[in-house]
Design a protein around this motif. Sequence first.
Motif, PDB file in Angstrom:
ATOM      1  N   ARG A  43       0.857  -1.184   0.000  1.00  0.00           N
ATOM      2  CA  ARG A  43       0.000   0.000   0.000  1.00  0.00           C
ATOM      3  C   ARG A  43       0.895   1.237   0.000  1.00  0.00           C
ATOM      4  O   ARG A  43       1.172   1.815   1.055  1.00  0.00           O
ATOM      5  N   PRO A  44       1.366   1.654  -1.161  1.00  0.00           N
ATOM      6  CA  PRO A  44       2.302   2.782  -1.217  1.00  0.00           C
ATOM      7  C   PRO A  44       1.767   4.060  -0.577  1.00  0.00           C
ATOM      8  O   PRO A  44       2.535   4.826   0.013  1.00  0.00           O
ATOM      9  N   GLU A  45       0.475   4.283  -0.694  1.00  0.00           N
ATOM     10  CA  GLU A  45      -0.095   5.513  -0.147  1.00  0.00           C
ATOM     11  C   GLU A  45      -0.034   5.539   1.387  1.00  0.00           C
ATOM     12  O   GLU A  45      -0.136   6.598   1.998  1.00  0.00           O
ATOM     13  N   ARG A  46       0.149   4.375   2.011  1.00  0.00           N
ATOM     14  CA  ARG A  46       0.250   4.311   3.468  1.00  0.00           C
ATOM     15  C   ARG A  46       1.664   4.017   3.948  1.00  0.00           C
ATOM     16  O   ARG A  46       1.897   3.879   5.149  1.00  0.00           O
ATOM     17  N   ASP A  47       2.590   3.864   3.010  1.00  0.00           N
ATOM     18  CA  ASP A  47       3.964   3.472   3.357  1.00  0.00           C
ATOM     19  C   ASP A  47       4.936   4.414   2.644  1.00  0.00           C
ATOM     20  O   ASP A  47       5.467   4.087   1.583  1.00  0.00           O
ATOM     21  N   PRO A  48       5.207   5.594   3.187  1.00  0.00           N
ATOM     22  CA  PRO A  48       6.037   6.581   2.483  1.00  0.00           C
ATOM     23  C   PRO A  48       7.487   6.146   2.280  1.00  0.00           C
ATOM     24  O   PRO A  48       8.191   6.720   1.447  1.00  0.00           O
ATOM     25  N   VAL A  49       7.950   5.138   3.023  1.00  0.00           N
ATOM     26  CA  VAL A  49       9.334   4.662   2.852  1.00  0.00           C
ATOM     27  C   VAL A  49       9.438   3.655   1.712  1.00  0.00           C
ATOM     28  O   VAL A  49      10.518   3.328   1.248  1.00  0.00           O
TER      29      VAL A  49
ATOM     30  N   GLY B  23       1.257  11.296  -0.617  1.00  0.00           N
ATOM     31  CA  GLY B  23       1.732  11.210   0.758  1.00  0.00           C
ATOM     32  C   GLY B  23       3.240  11.198   0.824  1.00  0.00           C
ATOM     33  O   GLY B  23       3.851  10.121   0.884  1.00  0.00           O
ATOM     34  N   PRO B  24       3.902  12.374   0.784  1.00  0.00           N
ATOM     35  CA  PRO B  24       5.364  12.427   0.764  1.00  0.00           C
ATOM     36  C   PRO B  24       5.965  12.000   2.102  1.00  0.00           C
ATOM     37  O   PRO B  24       5.269  11.906   3.122  1.00  0.00           O
ATOM     38  N   LEU B  25       7.270  11.767   2.084  1.00  0.00           N
ATOM     39  CA  LEU B  25       7.986  11.429   3.304  1.00  0.00           C
ATOM     40  C   LEU B  25       7.914  12.581   4.300  1.00  0.00           C
ATOM     41  O   LEU B  25       8.021  13.747   3.909  1.00  0.00           O
ATOM     42  N   PRO B  26       7.757  12.289   5.585  1.00  0.00           N
ATOM     43  CA  PRO B  26       7.805  13.364   6.575  1.00  0.00           C
ATOM     44  C   PRO B  26       9.218  13.937   6.668  1.00  0.00           C
ATOM     45  O   PRO B  26      10.197  13.266   6.336  1.00  0.00           O
ATOM     46  N   VAL B  27       9.332  15.180   7.084  1.00  0.00           N
ATOM     47  CA  VAL B  27      10.630  15.847   7.242  1.00  0.00           C
ATOM     48  C   VAL B  27      10.802  16.206   8.715  1.00  0.00           C
ATOM     49  O   VAL B  27       9.927  16.873   9.286  1.00  0.00           O
ATOM     50  N   PRO B  28      11.889  15.783   9.362  1.00  0.00           N
ATOM     51  CA  PRO B  28      12.953  14.950   8.787  1.00  0.00           C
ATOM     52  C   PRO B  28      12.491  13.520   8.534  1.00  0.00           C
ATOM     53  O   PRO B  28      11.539  13.048   9.125  1.00  0.00           O
TER      54      PRO B  28
ATOM     55  N   ILE C 277      13.134  11.395  -7.789  1.00  0.00           N
ATOM     56  CA  ILE C 277      14.347  11.948  -7.182  1.00  0.00           C
ATOM     57  C   ILE C 277      14.139  13.397  -6.765  1.00  0.00           C
ATOM     58  O   ILE C 277      14.534  13.801  -5.663  1.00  0.00           O
ATOM     59  N   THR C 278      13.528  14.183  -7.618  1.00  0.00           N
ATOM     60  CA  THR C 278      13.334  15.594  -7.266  1.00  0.00           C
ATOM     61  C   THR C 278      12.310  15.754  -6.148  1.00  0.00           C
ATOM     62  O   THR C 278      12.301  16.773  -5.456  1.00  0.00           O
ATOM     63  N   ARG C 279      11.456  14.755  -5.954  1.00  0.00           N
ATOM     64  CA  ARG C 279      10.554  14.812  -4.801  1.00  0.00           C
ATOM     65  C   ARG C 279      11.305  14.473  -3.523  1.00  0.00           C
ATOM     66  O   ARG C 279      11.016  15.024  -2.459  1.00  0.00           O
ATOM     67  N   LEU C 280      12.274  13.579  -3.616  1.00  0.00           N
ATOM     68  CA  LEU C 280      13.074  13.230  -2.447  1.00  0.00           C
ATOM     69  C   LEU C 280      14.092  14.327  -2.124  1.00  0.00           C
ATOM     70  O   LEU C 280      14.297  14.673  -0.955  1.00  0.00           O
TER      71      LEU C 280
END
Length: 816
Positions: free
Chosen positions: A338-344, A375-380, A412-415
Amino acid sequence: MSLDVTEETEDGPSGYAAARLLLLTEKERSGPPRRAALAKLTDEWLSALFAAAALEQGVRGAALVAVGGYGRGELSPRSDLDLLLLHDGSASPAAVAAIADRIWYPVWDLGLALDHSVRTPAEARKTAGEDLKVQLGLLDARPVAGDLGLVASLRTAVLADWRNQAPRRLPELDELCRERAARQGELQYLLEPDLKEARGGLRDVTALRAVAASWLADAPREGLAEARRVLLDVRDALHLTTGRATDRLALQEQDQVAAELGLLDADALLRQVYEAARTVSYATDVTWREVSRVLRSRAVRPRLRAMLGGRPPQPERTPLAEGVVELDGEVVLARTARPERDPVLPLRAAAAAAQSGLPISRHAVRRLGQAMTAGPLPVPWPAEAREELVTLLGAGEPTVPVWEALEAEGLITRLVPDWERVRCRPQRNAVHTWTVDRHLVETAVKASELTRHVGRPDLLLVAALLHDIGKGWPGDHSVAGETIARDVATRIGFDRADVGVIATLVRHHLLLIETATRRDLDDPATVASVASVVGSAGTLELLHALTEADALATGPAAWSSWRGSLVADLVRRVAAVLAGDAPAEPDDQAAPSAEQERLAIEALRTGEPVLALHAQPEAPAEDGGPEPVGVELLIALPDQPGVLPAVAGVLALHRLTVRAADLRAIDLPSEVGDGAVLVLNWRVAAEYGSLPQASRLRADLVRALDGSLDIRGRLAEREAAYPRRRGVKAPPPRVAVAAAGSRLATVIEVRAHDAPGLLHRIGRALEGAAVRVRSAHVSTLGANAVDTLYVTDEAGSPLGDAEAAALAKSVEEALR
């Protein structure tokens, strides 16, 4: 642009030529509309020629067919016309030949290139079956005039043949593309790319169309049409600005082509070309991988069905990581993912693919990209994400295709948002093999081989990925890169101390190589200045590995055993200082070695130069063979004016490259004789071929010192004979006093275009300024030379600030 035409009616060559010229000079119509209009205009002209010829000969079962690029309507201003005169065989050979002459000769009269053939449908199919290039051209066959049914029948037959023969012909086409890529290189990295033949160019677009026509596989459609348009537009502009039928985007043409397309400069042009080529290359990789998968499946399926009693085989899924599996040679997402629930998951999938040495499925990457948008990765970043990034970077060569797949779908540019500024950015330096972004990935690949040499491989790999990230901004890229690296390292979750180390590595990634090759390592000020910047043994260890990885990823000219030995020597000295051992102060009056004293006595006795050549130890190269690091050249001669330029000039005439030079005056015992003797201890290497004999060097040095050898004239002839590209002008030389100098001498740094006898010219300028040269350190990368000289006044003391500035100015003026 001019066309050689003859006066005829408006429907003849001169009428077509005038209309063609008018069309090509219309600024408001360019790109696809102009290519379509040019094809239509050419169709009308050739149709009239064909109709008149067929009527005159009384031939009906014939047609004029456009094939290849003309068949696709891709007529650039100087494109060839690919034409097939198709006939059903009912007319006499003489009549068919007469029709051909009535068409071919007017085309030739206009100075247009023509690729032509005359065949029946059966002959066309037979030739296509024997020649893959002919078959590819016929796939784009388009009727221009004549019997449309004859052309339609041929097209149907050729397409049927192509589809029936696809299992045999597609591997042949794949091999043809690979051979071409090996010859021409990758379009997205070349400074002078061939828009048609290089990998990722127009030939590959045509190959993808052929694969799609086979119905065996299809290329990714997104962005491909736009990439093709960009490459065709650039070729159009290249033809218009050069007036030639060329596909090579030469350096001297790039500014004009950019202006024709309304782009800012040549860099903007290359970046646009690279973007298009990258899209085509990625589509090529995906397509040929799919072709291979389908062909493997077809070959295996009958046997498996027989073994399974007629049931279709079920593909096996092998787990690789949470939510990631291998399926049919590719990395795909698990059914439960489930990519939308697993940002890693994007980084986990990429790391798993790279570690397994497998390509990541395009469909998986697309789905991951869509989920990342939502759902992007949280920062940090969470610790797992950071660890997966490090795992991806540490996988070695398999990292590259996985990274490219992520880039193709925008992950890559999103990361790392700052990545966009270095994406496809050209590096106008022949030493660099790659664009900035690919160089960063390649540096991480090289760094992965050195992770066993450092205590913190994670910091090494991330610093490798970011060390040139500042090249997307104006100013010193190391300074800009330090700020960006701090932001990125913080974003991905490193603590404050680790962020500081990464920022230091990025800021000073050139420190070791520049110091080792341009400074006197025996000077304690040199070692102390590096130690003060590095600060700790751990950072020094990481910087040493990053320096090597960066150089290896730059290109073959950037690293060698000699450079590696200099950097290792500097690192050893700096490590000693960091451990608490103060660098020893060199004794300026240290006693000469036994050999130096022997040569000095002989020089004083004879009053002439005495030489000795000694081979240096050889270090193993990457392939296991020895790599020469040069030879030691010892010269002793009575002190006299003009020694430095004379020796440097003689070495240049003998095609010897100077890597390091040390000059000193020694005092001999009084019983030997009176008079100062200069001893030069230089390291040299042959540009090519074997080293000259010491006796020949000595004879020429004697002539140079007594004025009978015209070094300036000989070197001027050599320099005039060097090939130069039209329109490429080297930047002017720059000479400056190094800020971090020495307590023993004034450090003068010369940056100039490398040319025969450069050190000779520098020596002449220094001789004219009445200064002594203690040592010289020579560094050359590509066409750029950086020579560092330690100079003193006649009494052996460093120059004052005003004197040093005046010396730098006079040397710079002498080199212009």
